[in-house]
Design an enzyme around this catalytic site. Structure first.
Site, mmCIF file in Angstrom:
data_model
loop_
_atom_site.group_PDB
_atom_site.id
_atom_site.type_symbol
_atom_site.label_atom_id
_atom_site.label_comp_id
_atom_site.label_asym_id
_atom_site.label_seq_id
_atom_site.Cartn_x
_atom_site.Cartn_y
_atom_site.Cartn_z
ATOM 1 N N GLU A 1 42.565 34.750 49.310
ATOM 2 C CA GLU A 1 43.812 35.520 49.316
ATOM 3 C C GLU A 1 44.739 35.039 50.430
ATOM 4 O OE1 GLU A 1 42.949 39.722 49.467
ATOM 5 O OE2 GLU A 1 41.716 39.637 47.659
ATOM 6 N N GLU B 1 48.997 39.020 41.637
ATOM 7 C CA GLU B 1 48.559 40.403 41.402
ATOM 8 C C GLU B 1 49.695 41.365 41.743
ATOM 9 O OE1 GLU B 1 44.702 41.421 42.930
ATOM 10 O OE2 GLU B 1 44.934 43.543 42.437
ATOM 11 N N ASP C 1 34.937 34.343 44.647
ATOM 12 C CA ASP C 1 35.826 34.846 45.696
ATOM 13 C C ASP C 1 35.226 34.614 47.077
ATOM 14 O OD1 ASP C 1 38.310 35.925 45.135
ATOM 15 O OD2 ASP C 1 37.538 37.925 44.663
ATOM 16 N N ASP D 1 35.541 39.780 44.509
ATOM 17 C CA ASP D 1 35.014 40.715 45.512
ATOM 18 C C ASP D 1 35.215 42.161 45.041
ATOM 19 O OD1 ASP D 1 37.739 40.838 45.907
ATOM 20 O OD2 ASP D 1 37.672 40.315 48.035
ATOM 21 N N SER D 2 35.837 42.323 43.867
ATOM 22 C CA SER D 2 35.841 43.636 43.213
ATOM 23 C C SER D 2 34.417 44.084 42.890
ATOM 24 C CB SER D 2 36.688 43.599 41.934
ATOM 25 O OG SER D 2 36.283 42.536 41.104
ATOM 26 N N LYS E 1 38.137 31.184 45.277
ATOM 27 C CA LYS E 1 39.453 31.843 45.341
ATOM 28 C C LYS E 1 39.584 32.494 46.712
ATOM 29 C CE LYS E 1 40.461 35.847 43.060
ATOM 30 N NZ LYS E 1 40.809 36.746 44.186
HETATM 31 O O1 KIV Z 1 38.115 40.539 42.943
HETATM 32 C C1 KIV Z 1 38.767 40.562 41.890
HETATM 33 O O2 KIV Z 1 38.344 41.115 40.872
HETATM 34 C C2 KIV Z 1 40.064 39.895 41.882
HETATM 35 C C3 KIV Z 1 40.901 40.054 40.650
HETATM 36 C C4 KIV Z 1 41.483 41.415 40.602
HETATM 37 C C5 KIV Z 1 41.941 39.010 40.545
HETATM 38 O O3 KIV Z 1 40.440 39.284 42.825
#
Ligand code: KIV
Length: 274
Positions: free
Chosen positions: A125, A191, A94, A55-56, A123
């Protein structure tokens, strides 16, 4: 494209048993973020094991200052592009903020959309409080990567990017790892966790641990690709800029502008005379 010297034991699609094997054998697992069909094949050709549609994407590609506005559709479209353009790396997508936290049905519905788009795992959180949700996903055929330590979707409760797990908080991370492993997650991102804690937790768990700002002793490493390639103006202290692609791209653009303005481009051979 054929990957250069794959380290994680397969030239075909990387699957969860390859990740488990890499952990057992002490082979470092490599993961980068990817968001499109332009760059993902380059990462594959270089031999990357896992691609994270993080989600970055919100910060890196969409111009947001946090990950919070990212939608399921943003991740779904990026996942499909990465899936269409690669064949070896495991694709992890994500679950964005707001798409999974409310209940197991929401989590399953969001995850199934990402799997249909081409992800091989999702993934999400959070620590022990996500265990029921992860159990539901894994028992319904969706491999899960957990993510603890600094979790950007909770940046407002965590007070911004900062090291997690110092002092008493280390015991909480340890309890999280036990609960997430028991719930069925096959891997976990640490992280911004101190090296000593990440090392201890890596030894404690059968999940593959993938660090970002967590020292050199996790089972693998992940970075946001634009950070490690020198495309970002600012990079966190735990990032290494392996190249300066931003400078290169700006240079190419400058040269192009100059060539057009001087009418040096297009030159002979770059256009048809009649
Ligand atoms: O969204 C992302 O890029 C991440 C990484 C920083 C692990 O979750």
């Amino acid at each position: 494209m054929t990957p250069e010297s794959p380290a994680v034991g397969t030239a075909k699609r990387v699957r969860i048993h390859h990740i488990a094997q890499a952990k057992r054998e002490g082979t470092p697992i490599t993961m980068l973020t990817a968001y499109d069909a332009l760059t993902a094949p380059l990462f594959e050709a270089a031999g990357i094991d896992m691609l994270l549609i993080g989600d970055s994407i919100g910060n890196v590609m969409l111009g947001y200052s946090t990950t919070l506005p990212v939608t399921l559709e943003d991740i779904e479209r990026a996942t499909a592009a990465v899936a269409r353009s690669t064949s070896r790396p495991m694709i992890v997508a994500d679950l964005p903020f707001g798409s999974y936290e409310s209940d197991v049905t929401a989590a399953f519905n969001a995850s199934s959309r990402l799997m249909k788009a081409g992800a091989h795992a999702v993934k999400l959180e959070g620590g022990a409080h996500r265990a029921d949700l992860i159990r539901h996903l894994t028992t319904n055929g969706i491999p899960v990567v957990a993510h603890i330590g600094y979790t950007p979707q909770s940046e407002n409760t965590l007070g911004g990017p900062r090291m997690q797990g110092r002092g008493d908080a280390a015991d909480r991370l340890s309890a999280d790892v036990c609960a997430l492993e028991e719930a069925g997650a096959f891997a976990i991102v640490f992280e911004m966790v101190p090296d000593s804690i990440a090392t201890r937790l890596t030894a404690q768990t059968s999940m593959a641990t993938i660090g970002i700002g967590a020292g050199p002793h996790t089972d693998g490493q992940v970075l946001v690709w634009s950070d490690m390639a020198g495309m970002s103006e600012w990079t966190p202290s735990f990032v290494r800029r392996f190249r300066e692609l931003g400078v290169e791209l700006q240079g190419a653009t400058r040269d192009y502008i100059a060539a057009v303005r001087s009418r040096e481009f297009p030159a002979k051979g770059q256009f048809a005379a009649e």
